[in-house]
Design an enzyme around this catalytic site. Structure first.
Site, PDB file in Angstrom:
ATOM      1  CG  HIS A  36      -1.850  -1.086   1.390  1.00 34.35           C
ATOM      2  ND1 HIS A  36      -1.744  -2.031   2.379  1.00 34.35           N
ATOM      3  CD2 HIS A  36      -2.948  -1.416   0.659  1.00 34.35           C
ATOM      4  CE1 HIS A  36      -2.731  -2.890   2.275  1.00 34.35           C
ATOM      5  NE2 HIS A  36      -3.475  -2.555   1.238  1.00 34.35           N
ATOM      6  CD  GLN A  60     -13.895  -5.100  -1.704  1.00 34.50           C
ATOM      7  OE1 GLN A  60     -14.110  -3.931  -2.008  1.00 34.50           O
ATOM      8  NE2 GLN A  60     -12.678  -5.626  -1.758  1.00 34.50           N
TER       9      GLN A  60
END
Length: 283
Positions: A36, A60
C-alpha cells in the site's frame, strides 16, 4: 499535518480549497503494508495532494467470507502514513475514513455496477459477487474523491483490469496506474491476509509463488502447451489451489499459442485463508 475526511460535506470543502491541484488517490481497506505504501509514495511523487481511503467495503465480501474478521487497524495505519509523509512533507495528505457505511452507500443508493467481461471469470468464478462490489465501491469513491490519478497494486491483477474497464465503460476522468507487487524477502506477495497465517501456514503459502515461477519457466523454455500441461498436473496433484491460470495480460482472456504478453494467476487455500498472486511474463 494529516487531515481526515469523514463525509461528503468534508469533500465539498476540500474541493473548494484545492480545485487547481492534482489529486492522487490510493483506495485501501486499511491494515497497511509496504505494498500500500508503495502506491502512496508514487502518488506523493506524481501529485500535489494525495488521498488514501481506509474503508472495509461490505459489498465485495460474499457469504461466509471474512468481513467481520478483516483487520481494522486505523491508529497503526495512521502512523505508517505519517512516517512516509515525512519524506514528502511539502505535499498535502488526506485520509478518507468514512464515518459510517451511509457515507458510501446512502439511503436509496442504486448505482450498482457490473463489468460482465471480467466479473465472472477466474477469481470472479470462485467469488461471484466480489467484483460487482469492487466496481460499485470504486466508482462511488471516484465520484466522491474526484482524483486526477488513482493507484492500484498488481497483486490484485484482475481487480486492476476491472477498474481500467470500469473507467472506460463509465467514461470516468481518472488515470489508472498499476504498480508492481511488493514481496517479502522469501517471495511471498505482501497482503493483509498474511496476518491470518501461523508460522507453519506462512511457510506453506510459499507454494503459490514457487508454482507460478515454475509455470513461467515452462513458458519461457518449453512454450505455452507445456506450461498448460504443468498447470493441469499441478491442479490435479495439489487440491490447495483454487485455480491456476495462464491468461492474456490486456483482458484476461484465454491464450492462443501466438500470445506474447501473458499473466499467470493463482489462488492458494491455506487453512481458511485464500491467497492471491500473479506473475507477468513477456515472451
Amino acid at each position: 499535518m494529516i487531515e481526515i475526511l469523514k463525509n461528503e460535506k468534508d469533500f465539498i470543502d476540500f474541493h473548494k480549497s484545492h480545485s487547481n491541484k492534482s489529486v492522487g488517490f490510493v483506495p485501501t481497506m486499511g491494515n497497511l503494508h509496504q505494498g500500500h505504501l508503495s502506491l502512496l509514495e508514487a502518488s506523493f511523487k506524481d501529485n500535489d495532494i494525495s488521498i488514501i481511503s481506509i474503508y472495509v467495503n461490505p459489498t465485495q465480501f460474499g457469504e461466509n467470507e471474512d468481513l467481520d474478521a478483516y483487520p481494522r487497524t486505523f491508529e497503526y495505519d495512521m502512523q505508517k502514513i505519517k512516517d512516509l509523509h515525512q519524506k514528502f512533507s511539502d505535499k498535502g495528505i488526506f485520509i478518507f475514513f468514512p464515518e459510517n457505511n451511509e457515507v458510501i452507500y446512502p439511503n436509496e443508493f442504486n448505482d450498482y455496477i457490473s463489468v460482465p467481461s471480467l466479473n465472472g471469470v477466474i477469481e470472479g468464478e470462485v467469488r461471484p459477487t466480489h467484483f460487482d462490489g469492487v466496481a460499485t465501491v470504486v466508482k462511488r469513491l471516484f465520484n466522491i474523491v474526484k482524483p486526477t490519478t488513482a493507484y492500484f497494486g498488481k497483486k490484485d491483477y484482475q481487480q486492476l483490469r476491472l477498474v481500467e474497464k470500469l473507467v472506460e465503460k463509465e467514461g470516468l476522468k481518472v488515470k489508472i496506474i498499476g504498480l508492481p507487487i511488493i514481496r517479502e524477502e522469501d517471495g511471498l506477495a505482501m497482503s493483509s491476509r498474511n496476518n491470518y497465517l501461523n508460522k507453519k501456514q506462512r511457510e506453506e503459502a510459499l507454494a503459490l509463488s514457487k508454482t507460478l515461477n515454475k509455470i513461467a519457466e515452462h513458458l519461457k523454455n518449453n512454450g505455452i502447451e507445456k506450461a498448460l500441461e504443468f498447470v493441469r498436473a499441478s491442479l490435479k496433484t495439489d487440491n490447495r489451489f483454487n485455480y491456476l491460470e495462464v491468461r492474456r495480460q490486456k483482458d484476461l482472456q484465454k491464450v492462443e499459442s501466438t500470445e506474447k504478453d501473458l499473466v499467470l494467476l493463482g489462488n492458494l487455500q491455506v487453512g481458511t485463508t485464500r491467497l492471491l498472486d500473479n506473475i507477468e511474463v513477456n515472451l
